[in-house]
Design a protein around this motif. Structure first.
Motif, PDB file in Angstrom:
ATOM      1  N   ALA A 147       0.660  -1.540   0.733  1.00 25.29           N
ATOM      2  CA  ALA A 147      -0.165   0.035  -0.024  1.00 25.29           C
ATOM      3  C   ALA A 147       0.774   1.411   0.164  1.00 25.29           C
ATOM      4  CB  ALA A 147      -0.782  -0.082   0.830  1.00 25.29           C
ATOM      5  N   THR A 148       1.576   0.719   0.926  1.00 27.43           N
ATOM      6  CA  THR A 148       2.813   2.243   0.424  1.00 27.43           C
ATOM      7  C   THR A 148       3.687   2.479  -0.348  1.00 27.43           C
ATOM      8  OG1 THR A 148       4.765   1.059   1.041  1.00 27.43           O
ATOM      9  CG2 THR A 148       3.107   1.955   3.044  1.00 27.43           C
ATOM     10  N   LYS A 149       4.291   1.769  -1.050  1.00 25.28           N
ATOM     11  CA  LYS A 149       5.218   1.391  -2.187  1.00 25.28           C
ATOM     12  C   LYS A 149       4.124   1.960  -3.391  1.00 25.28           C
ATOM     13  CE  LYS A 149       8.755   0.805  -0.168  1.00 25.28           C
ATOM     14  NZ  LYS A 149       9.564   2.588   0.111  1.00 25.28           N
ATOM     15  N   ALA A 150       2.657   1.344  -3.294  1.00 25.36           N
ATOM     16  CA  ALA A 150       1.793   2.316  -4.578  1.00 25.36           C
ATOM     17  C   ALA A 150       1.098   3.782  -4.019  1.00 25.36           C
ATOM     18  CB  ALA A 150       0.337   1.367  -4.204  1.00 25.36           C
ATOM     19  N   GLY A 151       1.340   3.637  -2.905  1.00 30.66           N
ATOM     20  CA  GLY A 151       0.568   5.842  -2.358  1.00 30.66           C
ATOM     21  C   GLY A 151       2.078   6.138  -2.853  1.00 30.66           C
ATOM     22  N   VAL A 152       3.005   5.925  -2.880  1.00 28.99           N
ATOM     23  CA  VAL A 152       4.284   6.374  -3.342  1.00 28.99           C
ATOM     24  C   VAL A 152       4.337   6.900  -5.110  1.00 28.99           C
ATOM     25  CG1 VAL A 152       7.359   6.345  -3.845  1.00 28.99           C
ATOM     26  CG2 VAL A 152       6.328   6.093  -1.550  1.00 28.99           C
ATOM     27  N   LEU A 153       4.426   5.642  -5.843  1.00 29.08           N
ATOM     28  CA  LEU A 153       4.110   6.183  -7.160  1.00 29.08           C
ATOM     29  C   LEU A 153       2.579   6.989  -7.363  1.00 29.08           C
ATOM     30  CD1 LEU A 153       3.957   2.507  -8.606  1.00 29.08           C
ATOM     31  CD2 LEU A 153       5.552   3.853  -8.270  1.00 29.08           C
ATOM     32  N   GLY A 154       1.864   6.828  -6.591  1.00 29.32           N
ATOM     33  CA  GLY A 154       0.287   8.037  -6.736  1.00 29.32           C
ATOM     34  C   GLY A 154       0.962   9.306  -6.688  1.00 29.32           C
ATOM     35  N   LEU A 155       1.848   9.642  -5.442  1.00 31.75           N
ATOM     36  CA  LEU A 155       2.647  11.196  -5.082  1.00 31.75           C
ATOM     37  C   LEU A 155       3.699  11.753  -6.211  1.00 31.75           C
ATOM     38  CD1 LEU A 155       3.805  10.253  -1.548  1.00 31.75           C
ATOM     39  CD2 LEU A 155       1.640  11.920  -1.860  1.00 31.75           C
ATOM     40  N   THR A 156       3.979  10.698  -6.860  1.00 36.80           N
ATOM     41  CA  THR A 156       5.177  10.494  -7.741  1.00 36.80           C
ATOM     42  C   THR A 156       4.577  11.336  -8.998  1.00 36.80           C
ATOM     43  OG1 THR A 156       6.827   9.159  -7.477  1.00 36.80           O
ATOM     44  CG2 THR A 156       7.224  10.174  -9.120  1.00 36.80           C
ATOM     45  N   MET A 157       3.451  11.134  -9.322  1.00 39.66           N
ATOM     46  CA  MET A 157       2.531  11.953 -10.354  1.00 39.66           C
ATOM     47  C   MET A 157       2.222  13.049 -10.187  1.00 39.66           C
ATOM     48  SD  MET A 157       1.336   8.078 -12.801  1.00 39.66           S
ATOM     49  CE  MET A 157       1.056   7.397 -10.776  1.00 39.66           C
ATOM     50  N   THR A 158       1.510  13.280  -8.825  1.00 40.36           N
ATOM     51  CA  THR A 158       1.043  14.279  -8.004  1.00 40.36           C
ATOM     52  C   THR A 158       1.880  15.459  -8.051  1.00 40.36           C
ATOM     53  OG1 THR A 158      -0.937  12.650  -7.519  1.00 40.36           O
ATOM     54  CG2 THR A 158      -0.479  15.040  -7.112  1.00 40.36           C
ATOM     55  N   TRP A 159       2.834  14.470  -7.612  1.00 44.24           N
ATOM     56  CA  TRP A 159       4.311  16.268  -7.328  1.00 44.24           C
ATOM     57  C   TRP A 159       5.088  15.993  -8.796  1.00 44.24           C
ATOM     58  CZ3 TRP A 159       6.285  13.286  -2.716  1.00 44.24           C
ATOM     59  CH2 TRP A 159       5.887  13.769  -1.901  1.00 44.24           C
ATOM     60  N   ALA A 160       5.087  15.299  -9.836  1.00 40.13           N
ATOM     61  CA  ALA A 160       5.102  15.783 -11.090  1.00 40.13           C
ATOM     62  C   ALA A 160       4.287  16.857 -11.977  1.00 40.13           C
ATOM     63  CB  ALA A 160       5.779  15.002 -11.674  1.00 40.13           C
ATOM     64  N   LYS A 161       3.199  16.869 -11.195  1.00 35.03           N
ATOM     65  CA  LYS A 161       2.137  17.627 -11.649  1.00 35.03           C
ATOM     66  C   LYS A 161       1.961  19.263 -11.262  1.00 35.03           C
ATOM     67  CE  LYS A 161      -0.538  14.559 -13.779  1.00 35.03           C
ATOM     68  NZ  LYS A 161      -2.104  13.862 -14.052  1.00 35.03           N
ATOM     69  N   GLU A 162       2.366  19.213  -9.695  1.00 32.35           N
ATOM     70  CA  GLU A 162       2.250  20.713  -8.620  1.00 32.35           C
ATOM     71  C   GLU A 162       3.903  20.829  -9.003  1.00 32.35           C
ATOM     72  OE1 GLU A 162       1.192  19.857  -4.340  1.00 32.35           O
ATOM     73  OE2 GLU A 162      -0.247  18.029  -5.421  1.00 32.35           O
ATOM     74  N   PHE A 163       4.690  20.403  -8.521  1.00 29.71           N
ATOM     75  CA  PHE A 163       5.998  21.279  -8.861  1.00 29.71           C
ATOM     76  C   PHE A 163       6.496  21.771 -10.093  1.00 29.71           C
ATOM     77  CE2 PHE A 163       6.748  18.464  -4.450  1.00 29.71           C
ATOM     78  CZ  PHE A 163       5.517  19.196  -4.195  1.00 29.71           C
ATOM     79  N   ALA A 164       5.337  21.342 -11.103  1.00 34.42           N
ATOM     80  CA  ALA A 164       6.146  22.130 -12.334  1.00 34.42           C
ATOM     81  C   ALA A 164       5.201  23.011 -13.345  1.00 34.42           C
ATOM     82  CB  ALA A 164       6.684  20.685 -13.196  1.00 34.42           C
ATOM     83  N   ARG A 165       3.932  23.200 -11.991  1.00 36.06           N
ATOM     84  CA  ARG A 165       3.360  23.513 -12.715  1.00 36.06           C
ATOM     85  C   ARG A 165       2.576  25.127 -12.956  1.00 36.06           C
ATOM     86  NH1 ARG A 165       1.887  24.310  -7.859  1.00 36.06           N
ATOM     87  NH2 ARG A 165       1.004  26.605  -7.053  1.00 36.06           N
ATOM     88  N   LYS A 166       3.927  26.086 -12.363  1.00 37.51           N
ATOM     89  CA  LYS A 166       4.293  26.978 -12.796  1.00 37.51           C
ATOM     90  C   LYS A 166       5.353  27.226 -13.421  1.00 37.51           C
ATOM     91  CE  LYS A 166       2.855  29.051  -8.798  1.00 37.51           C
ATOM     92  NZ  LYS A 166       2.482  29.721  -7.291  1.00 37.51           N
ATOM     93  N   GLY A 167       6.148  26.681 -14.562  1.00 37.27           N
ATOM     94  CA  GLY A 167       7.309  26.308 -15.193  1.00 37.27           C
ATOM     95  C   GLY A 167       8.400  25.960 -14.732  1.00 37.27           C
ATOM     96  N   ALA A 168       8.688  25.699 -13.221  1.00 38.76           N
ATOM     97  CA  ALA A 168      10.180  24.892 -13.046  1.00 38.76           C
ATOM     98  C   ALA A 168      10.152  24.242 -13.389  1.00 38.76           C
ATOM     99  CB  ALA A 168       9.584  25.528 -11.143  1.00 38.76           C
ATOM    100  N   ASN A 169      11.629  23.970 -13.524  1.00 33.76           N
ATOM    101  CA  ASN A 169      11.589  22.586 -14.380  1.00 33.76           C
ATOM    102  C   ASN A 169      12.094  21.789 -12.664  1.00 33.76           C
ATOM    103  OD1 ASN A 169      13.522  20.769 -15.808  1.00 33.76           O
ATOM    104  ND2 ASN A 169      15.454  21.513 -15.867  1.00 33.76           N
ATOM    105  N   VAL A 170      11.226  20.916 -11.934  1.00 31.05           N
ATOM    106  CA  VAL A 170      11.849  20.664 -11.137  1.00 31.05           C
ATOM    107  C   VAL A 170      10.803  18.948 -11.390  1.00 31.05           C
ATOM    108  CG1 VAL A 170      10.306  19.841  -8.881  1.00 31.05           C
ATOM    109  CG2 VAL A 170      11.146  22.013  -8.720  1.00 31.05           C
ATOM    110  N   ARG A 171      11.708  17.674 -11.569  1.00 32.86           N
ATOM    111  CA  ARG A 171      11.125  16.502 -11.860  1.00 32.86           C
ATOM    112  C   ARG A 171      11.009  15.974 -11.182  1.00 32.86           C
ATOM    113  NH1 ARG A 171      14.742  14.344 -14.308  1.00 32.86           N
ATOM    114  NH2 ARG A 171      16.703  15.316 -13.599  1.00 32.86           N
ATOM    115  N   VAL A 172       9.817  15.430 -11.030  1.00 28.78           N
ATOM    116  CA  VAL A 172       9.662  14.281 -10.261  1.00 28.78           C
ATOM    117  C   VAL A 172       9.867  12.547 -10.851  1.00 28.78           C
ATOM    118  CG1 VAL A 172       8.775  13.385  -8.034  1.00 28.78           C
ATOM    119  CG2 VAL A 172       8.181  16.051  -8.699  1.00 28.78           C
TER     120      VAL A 172
END
Length: 239
Positions: A147-172
């Motif tokens: 459950a935790t390791k599947a949850g980490v995959l969900g966080l990965t995809m979410t943060w890839a969107k969140e931290f780059a949404r304003k144009g920052a070159n943040v990769r997750v």
């Protein structure tokens, strides 16, 4: 020197896969903070140990502020800290469930909630979450861990969107290792290890250094157009 001048935090960096990632990053020019509850099991130039309990939300904020004060910025975060407390679901206790959730999932959130926005503000960064083949396929007796390791995959995809949404070159991105020869597996009977190896197309278990090489790829500009992805490093495992 692919990481020259960069600062990296690696949780669970005192041994095992975290140790090999820390060494690989330091060899490529990074200053590495190995954050762990346990003491360091090695010495490496430009790897600095700091004690950290990732389940302590306030402690993670204090740790992050100390790193910023000392190093000025954070360019790479590897969320590697993790534990197992295995049991069949019908026998799993609240303590076993909560302990694994707190370290493997909440612990990933606790540090990234501070590091991610800092990377966003500075305009760049790379976050690497260590998941598991079990988070992709599941595994008998590891409902909490899966459950935790599947949850980490969900966080990965979410943060890839969140931290780059304003144009920052943040990769997750995430790495999902298969069975890797860490200290934990070295205590497993050889016949079981042989069985694990037969589950892979390559017919062998992985080495921590092989995970570290993928982490280095994701931390460096070699993967400059890769984000929101999970790289399975499992020898072609079939579960």
């Amino acid at each position: 020197m692919k990481l020259q001048g960069q600062v990296a935090i690696i949780t669970g960096g005192a041994k095992g896969i975290g140790m090999e990632i820390a060494k690989a990053f330091a060899q490529e020019g990074a200053k590495v903070i190995a954050a762990d509850m346990g003491e360091m099991t090695y010495e490496c130039e430009n790897v600095f140990y700091k004690k950290l309990n990732v389940t302590d939300s306030q402690g993670c904020k204090v740790f992050f502020d100390e790193v910023l004060a000392e190093f000025g910025h954070v360019d790479i975060l590897v969320n590697n800290a993790g534990i197992t407390k295995d049991a069949m679901t019908r026998k799993m206790t609240d303590e076993q469930w909560d302990a694994v959730i707190n370290v493997n999932l909440k612990g990933v959130f606790n540090l990234t909630r501070h590091v991610g926005p800092q990377m966003e503000n500075q305009g760049k960064g790379s976050i690497i979450n260590i998941s598991s083949v079990v988070g992709v396929f599941g595994n008998i007796g590891q409902a909490n861990y899966a459950a935790t390791k599947a949850g980490v995959l969900g966080l990965t995809m979410t943060w890839a969107k969140e931290f780059a949404r304003k144009g920052a070159n943040v990769r997750v991105n995430a790495i999902a290792p298969g069975y890797v020869m860490t200290d934990i597996l070295k205590t497993v009977p050889q016949e079981l290890l042989d069985g694990f190896a037969k589950l892979t197309m390559l017919g062998r278990l992985g080495q921590p250094e092989e995970i570290a090489k993928v982490a280095l790829f994701l931390a460096s500009d070699d993967s400059s157009y890769i984000t929101g992805q999970t790289i399975n490093v499992n020898g072609g495992m079939r579960l």
